[in-house]
Design a protein around this motif. Sequence first.
Motif, mmCIF file in Angstrom:
data_model
loop_
_atom_site.group_PDB
_atom_site.id
_atom_site.type_symbol
_atom_site.label_atom_id
_atom_site.label_comp_id
_atom_site.label_asym_id
_atom_site.label_seq_id
_atom_site.Cartn_x
_atom_site.Cartn_y
_atom_site.Cartn_z
ATOM 1 N N ALA A 77 -3.432 -0.256 -3.362
ATOM 2 C CA ALA A 77 -2.706 1.012 -3.370
ATOM 3 C C ALA A 77 -2.958 1.777 -4.672
ATOM 4 O O ALA A 77 -3.187 2.984 -4.664
ATOM 5 C CB ALA A 77 -1.215 0.772 -3.174
ATOM 6 N N ARG A 78 -2.925 1.076 -5.793
ATOM 7 C CA ARG A 78 -3.175 1.737 -7.083
ATOM 8 C C ARG A 78 -4.578 2.345 -7.129
ATOM 9 O O ARG A 78 -4.767 3.457 -7.618
ATOM 10 C CB ARG A 78 -2.987 0.748 -8.235
ATOM 11 C CG ARG A 78 -1.546 0.467 -8.559
ATOM 12 C CD ARG A 78 -1.416 -0.427 -9.790
ATOM 13 N NE ARG A 78 -0.029 -0.686 -10.097
ATOM 14 C CZ ARG A 78 0.763 0.141 -10.783
ATOM 15 N NH1 ARG A 78 0.277 1.276 -11.232
ATOM 16 N NH2 ARG A 78 2.020 -0.172 -11.020
ATOM 17 N N LYS A 79 -5.566 1.615 -6.629
ATOM 18 C CA LYS A 79 -6.937 2.126 -6.625
ATOM 19 C C LYS A 79 -7.049 3.374 -5.757
ATOM 20 O O LYS A 79 -7.661 4.363 -6.161
ATOM 21 C CB LYS A 79 -7.907 1.045 -6.134
ATOM 22 C CG LYS A 79 -9.353 1.489 -6.174
ATOM 23 C CD LYS A 79 -10.294 0.379 -5.777
ATOM 24 C CE LYS A 79 -11.723 0.893 -5.835
ATOM 25 N NZ LYS A 79 -12.678 -0.090 -5.369
ATOM 26 N N LYS A 80 -6.464 3.344 -4.582
ATOM 27 C CA LYS A 80 -6.527 4.509 -3.692
ATOM 28 C C LYS A 80 -5.825 5.716 -4.308
ATOM 29 O O LYS A 80 -6.334 6.836 -4.261
ATOM 30 C CB LYS A 80 -5.927 4.183 -2.330
ATOM 31 C CG LYS A 80 -6.805 3.283 -1.500
ATOM 32 C CD LYS A 80 -6.229 3.047 -0.137
ATOM 33 C CE LYS A 80 -7.175 2.170 0.670
ATOM 34 N NZ LYS A 80 -6.777 2.098 2.075
ATOM 35 N N LEU A 81 -4.662 5.500 -4.887
ATOM 36 C CA LEU A 81 -3.912 6.605 -5.481
ATOM 37 C C LEU A 81 -4.582 7.151 -6.737
ATOM 38 O O LEU A 81 -4.396 8.315 -7.084
ATOM 39 C CB LEU A 81 -2.477 6.173 -5.783
ATOM 40 C CG LEU A 81 -1.595 5.957 -4.558
ATOM 41 C CD1 LEU A 81 -0.275 5.294 -4.960
ATOM 42 C CD2 LEU A 81 -1.331 7.278 -3.833
ATOM 43 N N ARG B 201 14.658 5.803 -1.071
ATOM 44 C CA ARG B 201 15.616 6.758 -1.684
ATOM 45 C C ARG B 201 15.579 6.671 -3.202
ATOM 46 O O ARG B 201 15.684 7.678 -3.889
ATOM 47 C CB ARG B 201 17.012 6.497 -1.159
ATOM 48 C CG ARG B 201 17.196 7.005 0.254
ATOM 49 C CD ARG B 201 18.655 7.020 0.668
ATOM 50 N NE ARG B 201 18.752 7.616 1.975
ATOM 51 C CZ ARG B 201 19.475 7.111 2.969
ATOM 52 N NH1 ARG B 201 20.191 6.005 2.766
ATOM 53 N NH2 ARG B 201 19.516 7.710 4.135
ATOM 54 N N GLY B 202 15.449 5.473 -3.721
ATOM 55 C CA GLY B 202 15.376 5.301 -5.164
ATOM 56 C C GLY B 202 14.175 6.049 -5.757
ATOM 57 O O GLY B 202 14.296 6.724 -6.775
ATOM 58 N N PHE B 203 13.022 5.916 -5.121
ATOM 59 C CA PHE B 203 11.847 6.640 -5.606
ATOM 60 C C PHE B 203 12.037 8.143 -5.433
ATOM 61 O O PHE B 203 11.653 8.940 -6.286
ATOM 62 C CB PHE B 203 10.570 6.192 -4.892
ATOM 63 C CG PHE B 203 10.029 4.895 -5.406
ATOM 64 C CD1 PHE B 203 9.828 4.687 -6.762
ATOM 65 C CD2 PHE B 203 9.679 3.876 -4.528
ATOM 66 C CE1 PHE B 203 9.311 3.494 -7.246
ATOM 67 C CE2 PHE B 203 9.161 2.683 -4.989
ATOM 68 C CZ PHE B 203 8.978 2.490 -6.357
ATOM 69 N N HIS B 204 12.623 8.531 -4.321
ATOM 70 C CA HIS B 204 12.842 9.966 -4.072
ATOM 71 C C HIS B 204 13.768 10.555 -5.128
ATOM 72 O O HIS B 204 13.523 11.640 -5.654
ATOM 73 C CB HIS B 204 13.421 10.178 -2.668
ATOM 74 C CG HIS B 204 13.617 11.615 -2.332
ATOM 75 N ND1 HIS B 204 14.834 12.237 -2.504
ATOM 76 C CD2 HIS B 204 12.759 12.537 -1.882
ATOM 77 C CE1 HIS B 204 14.698 13.510 -2.146
ATOM 78 N NE2 HIS B 204 13.471 13.715 -1.763
ATOM 79 N N ILE C 285 2.098 7.088 -10.648
ATOM 80 C CA ILE C 285 2.837 6.114 -9.858
ATOM 81 C C ILE C 285 4.166 5.870 -10.544
ATOM 82 O O ILE C 285 4.219 5.510 -11.722
ATOM 83 C CB ILE C 285 2.033 4.804 -9.707
ATOM 84 C CG1 ILE C 285 0.732 5.098 -8.938
ATOM 85 C CG2 ILE C 285 2.853 3.734 -8.996
ATOM 86 C CD1 ILE C 285 -0.225 3.927 -8.870
ATOM 87 N N LEU C 286 5.244 6.087 -9.802
ATOM 88 C CA LEU C 286 6.587 5.891 -10.339
ATOM 89 C C LEU C 286 6.881 4.422 -10.602
ATOM 90 O O LEU C 286 7.597 4.089 -11.538
ATOM 91 C CB LEU C 286 7.635 6.437 -9.367
ATOM 92 C CG LEU C 286 7.643 7.945 -9.166
ATOM 93 C CD1 LEU C 286 8.565 8.310 -8.009
ATOM 94 C CD2 LEU C 286 8.091 8.635 -10.442
ATOM 95 N N THR D 140 3.457 12.559 -7.382
ATOM 96 C CA THR D 140 3.912 11.260 -7.868
ATOM 97 C C THR D 140 4.263 10.397 -6.665
ATOM 98 O O THR D 140 4.844 10.876 -5.708
ATOM 99 C CB THR D 140 5.156 11.429 -8.752
ATOM 100 O OG1 THR D 140 5.047 12.637 -9.489
ATOM 101 C CG2 THR D 140 5.271 10.319 -9.742
ATOM 102 N N ALA D 141 3.908 9.137 -6.729
ATOM 103 C CA ALA D 141 4.144 8.234 -5.600
ATOM 104 C C ALA D 141 4.846 6.972 -6.074
ATOM 105 O O ALA D 141 4.665 6.525 -7.203
ATOM 106 C CB ALA D 141 2.815 7.867 -4.945
ATOM 107 N N GLY D 142 5.630 6.424 -5.187
ATOM 108 C CA GLY D 142 6.206 5.112 -5.396
ATOM 109 C C GLY D 142 5.584 4.166 -4.391
ATOM 110 O O GLY D 142 5.346 4.536 -3.244
#
Length: 169
Positions: free
Chosen positions: A136-140, A165-168, A147-148, A113-115
């Motif tokens: 970024a969305r296309k690459k991920l 930190r929020g995403f983590h 995607i978070l 999962t990525a932010g």
Amino acid sequence: NAGEIHEEDAALRMAAMAPVPGAHYTDPAEGKVLLLSDAPGMFRVDTDLLRTINAIGDLTISTLPDHYPVRPGMRLASMRIVPLVTQEAQIREAEALCAGKKLLDLLPFRPLTAGIIITGSEIYHGRIQDKFEAVARKKLSAYPGGILGVTFCDDDPGMLIGAARGFHD
């Protein structure tokens, strides 16, 4: 002649010294075998070992670069000897070098999962329109996971750290 090996037998022996789960070798054709991906993942190459093997007389192994993302059906490597026959001792030397080692590997992708954090005061304050989010969305999207969310930040280190930190969390 005694002590020599034909190119197709050499190619089969070279393939056998570098098995790769998640991929398969083709049958020899014109003295060469190809390694093809059966699954998506990260292709890994022990580049030092590859360099050492390629320095052995007539042996030639070509590969995609180390850490290369692959999808099913992609050619990962090819193996052959350059002349029609070579000394079997060269194949034995390469086999000994590969014993207990992984010359080539294919690591399956694991869901991640990525932010997305988009930075820049121009974007944050609305002076220019963001065009990075779509990229970024296309690459991920090529990888398993999700995607978070997307956070826009000024060029303030504290704000960037807070977003990360929020995403983590």
